[in-house]
Design a protein around this motif. Structure first.
Motif, PDB file in Angstrom:
ATOM      1  N   ARG A  15       0.704  -1.106  -0.159  1.00 25.77           N
ATOM      2  CA  ARG A  15       0.085  -0.129  -0.040  1.00 25.77           C
ATOM      3  C   ARG A  15       0.825   1.311   0.133  1.00 25.77           C
ATOM      4  N   LYS A  16       2.108   0.990  -0.007  1.00 23.84           N
ATOM      5  CA  LYS A  16       3.235   2.306   0.153  1.00 23.84           C
ATOM      6  C   LYS A  16       3.489   2.786  -1.299  1.00 23.84           C
ATOM      7  N   LYS A  17       3.586   4.099  -1.393  1.00 21.41           N
ATOM      8  CA  LYS A  17       3.947   4.715  -2.346  1.00 21.41           C
ATOM      9  C   LYS A  17       5.489   4.503  -2.748  1.00 21.41           C
ATOM     10  N   ARG A  56      10.935   1.239  -4.826  1.00 22.40           N
ATOM     11  CA  ARG A  56      11.625   1.936  -5.825  1.00 22.40           C
ATOM     12  C   ARG A  56      10.617   1.925  -7.160  1.00 22.40           C
ATOM     13  N   ARG A  57      10.586   2.955  -8.045  1.00 19.84           N
ATOM     14  CA  ARG A  57       9.529   3.118  -9.122  1.00 19.84           C
ATOM     15  C   ARG A  57      10.522   2.112 -10.386  1.00 19.84           C
ATOM     16  N   ILE A 133       2.064  -0.090 -12.981  1.00 26.02           N
ATOM     17  CA  ILE A 133       2.439   1.095 -12.586  1.00 26.02           C
ATOM     18  C   ILE A 133       1.678   1.665 -11.503  1.00 26.02           C
ATOM     19  N   ASP A 134       0.583   0.946 -11.415  1.00 20.24           N
ATOM     20  CA  ASP A 134      -0.514   1.147 -10.209  1.00 20.24           C
ATOM     21  C   ASP A 134       0.137   0.524  -8.910  1.00 20.24           C
ATOM     22  N   HIS A 135       0.886  -0.611  -9.045  1.00 16.17           N
ATOM     23  CA  HIS A 135       1.358  -1.185  -7.836  1.00 16.17           C
ATOM     24  C   HIS A 135       2.387   0.118  -7.247  1.00 16.17           C
ATOM     25  N   LEU A 136       3.198   0.641  -8.162  1.00 17.69           N
ATOM     26  CA  LEU A 136       4.116   1.975  -7.560  1.00 17.69           C
ATOM     27  C   LEU A 136       3.388   3.073  -6.602  1.00 17.69           C
TER      28      LEU A 136
END
Ligand code: NI
Length: 158
Positions: A15-17, A56-57, A133-136
């Motif tokens: 749930r973290k960015k 990390r993205r 990308i949503d996961h990020l």
């Protein structure tokens, strides 16, 4: 190269960015290689770094066997159309749902050399780009699923 443990959705880290990659160093390159091994072992079509515990993205997508697309700091810059197809996630085993996604997306990202590139995908590739990308941003496909598949539907899929 190493297979990493895939984190399940009972863990709040999902749930973290994730933070942008500022420098593509050896750690990031090793992460990309390990993520590829992990994805192959799990037989999936995409993986985000957060799923192996790294905020990390960084994302990899492989919708065509043997053609891994590595995306560092990816951003969706264009999207069109709509699709409502079945989607699942390696972090949410045995659950599948119908999601609402664009039919086609263009993603801008850095490659492992730090060079910016654009990639366009439609159908499954578009779903995979959006999903990873949503996961990020700490989002899971179950958040925006129109509905989850029933037990009967899952049995039919097998
Ligand atoms: Ni996922």
């Amino acid at each position: 190269m190493a297979v990493m443990k895939i984190i399940k959705d009972t863990d709040d880290i999902l749930r973290k960015k994730s933070r942008p990659v500022e420098q593509i160093n050896q750690r990031i390159l090793t992460l990309l290689d390990d993520m590829a091994d992990t994805l192959h072992k799990a037989n999936g079509c995409g993986l985000a770094a957060v799923q192996v515990g790294i905020l990390r993205r960084v994302v990899i997508v492989e919708v065509e066997k043997g053609k891994i697309i590595e995306l560092i700091n990816p951003e969706i810059i264009a999207s069109e159309g709509q699709q409502n197809e079945v989607e699942g996630c390696l972090s949410i085993p045995d659950r599948w749902g119908i999601t609402d996604r664009p039919m086609k997306v263009t993603v801008k990202a850095l490659d492992r050399e730090g060079k910016e590139f654009k990639v366009t995908g439609s159908g499954l590739a578009a779903r995979a780009f959006c999903h990873e990308i949503d996961h990020l941003d700490g989002k899971l496909f179950t958040d925006n699923a129109i509905r989850m598949l029933t037990k009967e539907e899952l049995e039919e899929m097998e």
